[in-house]
Design a protein around this motif. Structure first.
Motif, PDB file in Angstrom:
ATOM      1  N   CYS A 291       6.811 -18.440  13.183  1.00 41.54           N
ATOM      2  CA  CYS A 291       7.273 -17.122  12.751  1.00 41.54           C
ATOM      3  C   CYS A 291       7.411 -17.104  11.234  1.00 41.54           C
ATOM      4  O   CYS A 291       7.778 -18.123  10.626  1.00 41.54           O
ATOM      5  N   SER A 292       7.090 -15.972  10.640  1.00 42.49           N
ATOM      6  CA  SER A 292       7.315 -15.767   9.206  1.00 42.49           C
ATOM      7  C   SER A 292       7.984 -14.414   9.010  1.00 42.49           C
ATOM      8  O   SER A 292       7.668 -13.451   9.708  1.00 42.49           O
ATOM      9  N   ASP A 293       8.897 -14.368   8.061  1.00 45.18           N
ATOM     10  CA  ASP A 293       9.542 -13.109   7.711  1.00 45.18           C
ATOM     11  C   ASP A 293       8.923 -12.545   6.442  1.00 45.18           C
ATOM     12  O   ASP A 293       8.638 -13.283   5.492  1.00 45.18           O
ATOM     13  N   ILE A 294       8.709 -11.242   6.435  1.00 44.29           N
ATOM     14  CA  ILE A 294       8.372 -10.529   5.206  1.00 44.29           C
ATOM     15  C   ILE A 294       9.703 -10.035   4.655  1.00 44.29           C
ATOM     16  O   ILE A 294      10.389  -9.231   5.293  1.00 44.29           O
ATOM     17  N   GLU A 295      10.081 -10.545   3.494  1.00 39.84           N
ATOM     18  CA  GLU A 295      11.400 -10.261   2.937  1.00 39.84           C
ATOM     19  C   GLU A 295      11.295  -9.383   1.690  1.00 39.84           C
ATOM     20  O   GLU A 295      10.308  -9.441   0.948  1.00 39.84           O
ATOM     21  N   TYR A 296      12.361  -8.605   1.471  1.00 36.35           N
ATOM     22  CA  TYR A 296      12.462  -7.748   0.292  1.00 36.35           C
ATOM     23  C   TYR A 296      13.725  -8.128  -0.479  1.00 36.35           C
ATOM     24  O   TYR A 296      14.745  -8.494   0.120  1.00 36.35           O
ATOM     25  N   GLU A 297      13.658  -8.045  -1.791  1.00 34.57           N
ATOM     26  CA  GLU A 297      14.842  -8.360  -2.598  1.00 34.57           C
ATOM     27  C   GLU A 297      15.700  -7.102  -2.746  1.00 34.57           C
ATOM     28  O   GLU A 297      15.510  -6.293  -3.646  1.00 34.57           O
ATOM     29  N   PHE A 298      16.641  -6.949  -1.828  1.00 31.42           N
ATOM     30  CA  PHE A 298      17.571  -5.826  -1.843  1.00 31.42           C
ATOM     31  C   PHE A 298      18.617  -6.042  -2.940  1.00 31.42           C
ATOM     32  O   PHE A 298      18.709  -7.138  -3.506  1.00 31.42           O
ATOM     33  N   PRO A 299      19.431  -5.030  -3.228  1.00 31.86           N
ATOM     34  CA  PRO A 299      20.506  -5.221  -4.203  1.00 31.86           C
ATOM     35  C   PRO A 299      21.473  -6.342  -3.816  1.00 31.86           C
ATOM     36  O   PRO A 299      22.150  -6.900  -4.675  1.00 31.86           O
ATOM     37  N   PHE A 300      21.548  -6.674  -2.529  1.00 33.59           N
ATOM     38  CA  PHE A 300      22.427  -7.745  -2.071  1.00 33.59           C
ATOM     39  C   PHE A 300      21.671  -9.049  -1.854  1.00 33.59           C
ATOM     40  O   PHE A 300      22.235 -10.017  -1.329  1.00 33.59           O
ATOM     41  N   GLY A 301      20.409  -9.117  -2.269  1.00 32.86           N
ATOM     42  CA  GLY A 301      19.648 -10.359  -2.178  1.00 32.86           C
ATOM     43  C   GLY A 301      18.436 -10.244  -1.258  1.00 32.86           C
ATOM     44  O   GLY A 301      18.165  -9.193  -0.677  1.00 32.86           O
ATOM     45  N   TRP A 302      17.707 -11.354  -1.114  1.00 32.08           N
ATOM     46  CA  TRP A 302      16.511 -11.383  -0.269  1.00 32.08           C
ATOM     47  C   TRP A 302      16.917 -11.311   1.205  1.00 32.08           C
ATOM     48  O   TRP A 302      17.758 -12.085   1.666  1.00 32.08           O
ATOM     49  N   SER A 303      16.297 -10.369   1.929  1.00 36.83           N
ATOM     50  CA  SER A 303      16.572 -10.235   3.363  1.00 36.83           C
ATOM     51  C   SER A 303      15.326  -9.726   4.087  1.00 36.83           C
ATOM     52  O   SER A 303      14.437  -9.135   3.477  1.00 36.83           O
ATOM     53  N   GLU A 304      15.336  -9.921   5.392  1.00 30.69           N
ATOM     54  CA  GLU A 304      14.159  -9.622   6.211  1.00 30.69           C
ATOM     55  C   GLU A 304      13.869  -8.131   6.326  1.00 30.69           C
ATOM     56  O   GLU A 304      14.748  -7.337   6.627  1.00 30.69           O
ATOM     57  N   LEU A 305      12.619  -7.775   6.077  1.00 28.28           N
ATOM     58  CA  LEU A 305      12.095  -6.450   6.394  1.00 28.28           C
ATOM     59  C   LEU A 305      11.435  -6.465   7.765  1.00 28.28           C
ATOM     60  O   LEU A 305      11.602  -5.563   8.567  1.00 28.28           O
ATOM     61  N   GLU A 306      10.665  -7.510   7.998  1.00 29.89           N
ATOM     62  CA  GLU A 306       9.869  -7.583   9.222  1.00 29.89           C
ATOM     63  C   GLU A 306       9.601  -9.043   9.554  1.00 29.89           C
ATOM     64  O   GLU A 306       9.368  -9.864   8.665  1.00 29.89           O
ATOM     65  N   GLY A 307       9.642  -9.346  10.840  1.00 32.55           N
ATOM     66  CA  GLY A 307       9.278 -10.683  11.293  1.00 32.55           C
ATOM     67  C   GLY A 307       7.960 -10.628  12.048  1.00 32.55           C
ATOM     68  O   GLY A 307       7.704  -9.679  12.796  1.00 32.55           O
TER      69      GLY A 307
ATOM     70  N   ASP B 188       0.823  -1.216   0.000  1.00 33.06           N
ATOM     71  CA  ASP B 188       0.000   0.000   0.000  1.00 33.06           C
ATOM     72  C   ASP B 188       0.858   1.268   0.000  1.00 33.06           C
ATOM     73  O   ASP B 188       0.430   2.316  -0.496  1.00 33.06           O
ATOM     74  N   LEU B 189       2.066   1.184   0.545  1.00 30.08           N
ATOM     75  CA  LEU B 189       2.954   2.342   0.581  1.00 30.08           C
ATOM     76  C   LEU B 189       3.881   2.410  -0.631  1.00 30.08           C
ATOM     77  O   LEU B 189       4.778   3.255  -0.664  1.00 30.08           O
ATOM     78  N   GLY B 190       3.668   1.514  -1.600  1.00 26.30           N
ATOM     79  CA  GLY B 190       4.385   1.664  -2.857  1.00 26.30           C
ATOM     80  C   GLY B 190       5.396   0.601  -3.211  1.00 26.30           C
ATOM     81  O   GLY B 190       5.968   0.641  -4.308  1.00 26.30           O
ATOM     82  N   ILE B 191       5.666  -0.372  -2.325  1.00 24.51           N
ATOM     83  CA  ILE B 191       6.627  -1.419  -2.662  1.00 24.51           C
ATOM     84  C   ILE B 191       6.054  -2.306  -3.766  1.00 24.51           C
ATOM     85  O   ILE B 191       4.892  -2.726  -3.705  1.00 24.51           O
ATOM     86  N   ASN B 192       6.873  -2.595  -4.760  1.00 25.32           N
ATOM     87  CA  ASN B 192       6.483  -3.504  -5.840  1.00 25.32           C
ATOM     88  C   ASN B 192       6.267  -4.908  -5.273  1.00 25.32           C
ATOM     89  O   ASN B 192       7.163  -5.469  -4.643  1.00 25.32           O
ATOM     90  N   LYS B 193       5.109  -5.458  -5.518  1.00 29.74           N
ATOM     91  CA  LYS B 193       4.757  -6.776  -4.967  1.00 29.74           C
ATOM     92  C   LYS B 193       5.750  -7.847  -5.392  1.00 29.74           C
ATOM     93  O   LYS B 193       5.995  -8.808  -4.654  1.00 29.74           O
ATOM     94  N   ASP B 194       6.324  -7.701  -6.575  1.00 37.15           N
ATOM     95  CA  ASP B 194       7.273  -8.698  -7.075  1.00 37.15           C
ATOM     96  C   ASP B 194       8.557  -8.726  -6.257  1.00 37.15           C
ATOM     97  O   ASP B 194       9.324  -9.693  -6.323  1.00 37.15           O
ATOM     98  N   ASN B 195       8.805  -7.658  -5.496  1.00 30.44           N
ATOM     99  CA  ASN B 195      10.025  -7.576  -4.691  1.00 30.44           C
ATOM    100  C   ASN B 195       9.803  -7.980  -3.240  1.00 30.44           C
ATOM    101  O   ASN B 195      10.705  -7.829  -2.422  1.00 30.44           O
ATOM    102  N   LEU B 196       8.614  -8.489  -2.935  1.00 32.86           N
ATOM    103  CA  LEU B 196       8.282  -8.936  -1.586  1.00 32.86           C
ATOM    104  C   LEU B 196       7.952 -10.414  -1.577  1.00 32.86           C
ATOM    105  O   LEU B 196       7.443 -10.951  -2.574  1.00 32.86           O
ATOM    106  N   ARG B 197       8.209 -11.053  -0.462  1.00 29.54           N
ATOM    107  CA  ARG B 197       7.768 -12.438  -0.278  1.00 29.54           C
ATOM    108  C   ARG B 197       7.604 -12.718   1.207  1.00 29.54           C
ATOM    109  O   ARG B 197       8.182 -12.018   2.055  1.00 29.54           O
ATOM    110  N   ILE B 198       6.812 -13.731   1.513  1.00 33.05           N
ATOM    111  CA  ILE B 198       6.625 -14.187   2.891  1.00 33.05           C
ATOM    112  C   ILE B 198       7.333 -15.529   3.039  1.00 33.05           C
ATOM    113  O   ILE B 198       7.056 -16.470   2.284  1.00 33.05           O
ATOM    114  N   ARG B 199       8.240 -15.615   3.996  1.00 32.29           N
ATOM    115  CA  ARG B 199       9.008 -16.848   4.182  1.00 32.29           C
ATOM    116  C   ARG B 199       8.800 -17.397   5.596  1.00 32.29           C
ATOM    117  O   ARG B 199       9.301 -16.836   6.568  1.00 32.29           O
TER     118      ARG B 199
END
Length: 517
Positions: free
Chosen positions: A331-347, A306-317
């Protein structure tokens, strides 16, 4: 897809345009500490405001808090941080750098020398390319790598395994272990910094940051900078029950600084020793915890979109059982594909009833919830959505960054959402040497500031001013020109479409507010 060059662009833009600076840079800086500049602090405040509005103001079941950073040390005994808040680490004997042992292969994969080597290998037909790399880039990027120090010996071990680079899916760990092999050919772990051989066994490192409470060191009490904001909410559980009398489910929300002696901070503002968290502790009936966990995972995932992140760059792990913290049921992490790879935004975790039970045991206080309907006391389960402000800022910066070609020139633009854009409107005089144009532009800017974040800028030609505002994500540019003095209209330019429209000055504020909704 990991893209190191994009991270370099983000870091460069952040400094150039006043988003993020190296802390105390004039003194050589302090490793992995960062200061938010004029546009950075606006972006950060907008992000926190959006989170607070969504999770506190727009809900009836969550109360805000702001607990102290320094707490009674018994808090950290009860939470288990003093006993077990440690990461396994290794120290490179060649360059003396430290690395988290459980993340070492991620560190290797994202290292400069590994990325360079992998890029060099793409399309190669034989091992000769390894020799060439070792004698050139390898010397600068990984001087202690076995492949660099003893290329002929290392290559012989690789060739013995019949590794070919065309059409073969190589095992990454095995291959990298081989290029770090010693003369005996046994696979080793290479250092992400220099390529040297790392120890095979790790050591624990406590992540708590210590200080002393009291002016005289000899009699001062040792206390700790909090490593998370959660405990401040847990220890106030009974205070909320007594003051607000909430019914389950209900939650507490807090935004605040936390501190951890991270072994390998890095990737700009992604992992730092001083950082800010946005956390919710949501208390629920034990039998409802699984359903509430699912609801919160979906809600937090959607918030970023909703705040503008491209859905293709997010995943739930979802976490594997072996990955879960000892207190967590799931527990599940909401991850974003950063320039250095997939990493946690929020748990988002189901912490069960561990925390309230622990604090009840250590404090001797009753931390149960009394249910009027059933006439029973019990410990609620806790659902915890926990996100990082700083790594969220990085994700929104990366996601907003775009490069366009306009009239054969590159245009860099940050396409922030309306809620996050640091500046909503920039007022620009077309001619800064015409006092009447400058005066009208300043008057408009001053008036707009009463209702929105607006800036005035006359430090360049209009084309340069447009590009400058594009780079900070300003939504609209208002240009005052010679014609404005006659027809009482200004030109409004849209950041994303670059379309321009003449708007009457008397209607300008209404026009902008309607589009900023």
């Amino acid at each position: 897809m990991a893209d190191a060059s994009l991270m370099d662009k983000i870091v460069s833009l952040s400094k150039r345009r006043g988003f993020i600076f190296q802390s105390s840079e004039i003194y050589g800086g302090l490793a992995n500490t960062w200061d938010y500049g004029p546009f950075g602090v606006e972006l950060k405040n907008n992000l926190k405001r959006a989170w607070w509005t969504s999770n506190v103001h727009q809900r009836d079941d969550i109360y805000g808090m702001d607990a102290a950073i320094l707490m009674n040390p018994k808090t950290w005994e009860a939470s288990g941080h003093l006993q077990s808040f440690a990461d396994p680490f290794v120290k490179c004997p060649a360059c003396s750098n430290f690395f988290k042992f459980d993340k070492i292969w991620d560190e290797i994969w994202n290292s400069d020398w590994c990325r360079s080597l992998v890029e060099t290998m793409e399309g190669a037909k034989d091992t000769a390319v390894l020799i060439k790399w070792a004698k050139s880039k390898g010397k600068d990027l990984a001087p202690n790598l076995s492949l660099v120090k003893e290329p002929a010996v290392t290559i012989s071990w690789i060739a013995e395994l019949h590794h070919k680079f065309a059409g073969v899916n190589l095992d990454f760990k095995n291959f990298m272990g081989r290029i770090a092999a010693s003369a005996d050919g046994v696979s080793r772990i290479p250092c992400p910094s220099c390529g040297g051989i790392l120890p095979e066994n790790s050591m624990p490192a406590n992540l708590m940051l210590e200080t002393y409470f009291g002016p005289v060191r000899e009699t001062a009490q040792k206390v700790y900078f909090r490593p998370e904001t959660a405990q401040g909410m847990f220890v106030n559980f009974t205070n909320i029950l007594d003051s607000r009398h909430p019914k389950l489910p209900f939650g507490l929300a807090q935004i605040g600084k936390s501190f951890r002696n991270e072994i390998t901070p890095g990737n700009f503002i992604f992992r730092t020793r001083e950082f800010e968290q946005m956390e919710i502790e949501y208390f629920v009936r034990p039998e409802e915890s699984d359903a509430k966990l699912k609801e919160w995972i979906e809600a937090r995932y959607q918030w970023y979109i909703d705040l503008g992140i491209n859905k293709d760059n997010l995943r739930i792990r979802p976490h594997d059982k072996g990955e879960l913290a000892h207190y967590a049921k799931a527990c599940s992490d909401i991850e974003y594909e950063f320039p250095f790879g997939w990493s946690e935004l929020e748990g988002v975790a189901n912490r069960a009833d561990f925390d309230l039970k622990q604090h009840a045991s250590f404090s001797g206080k009753d931390m149960t919830y009394y249910d009027d309907a059933s006439k029973q006391r019990f410990y609620p389960y806790i659902i915890e959505p926990s996100g990082g402000v700083d790594r969220s800022i990085l994700a929104f910066l990366v996601d907003a960054y775009h490069e366009d070609i306009v009239r054969d020139e590159k245009r860099v633009v940050l396409r922030f959402s309306k809620a996050l854009a640091p500046v909503k409107v920039a007022v620009l005089p077309l001619l800064r040497n015409r006092p009447e144009i400058v005066g009208l532009a300043k008057e408009l800017s001053h008036d707009l500031k009463k209702d929105m974040v607006a800036v005035y800028d006359d430090t360049g030609a209009i084309g340069k001013l447009y590009r400058r505002q594009d780079e900070v994500g300003t939504l609209y540019c208002v240009t005052v020109d010679v014609q404005s003095l006659e027809d009482k209209k200004v030109t409004v330019r849209d950041r994303d479409t670059m379309q321009q429209e003449r708007v009457e000055i008397s209607q300008l504020k209404t026009y902008l507010l309607e589009r900023l909704k």
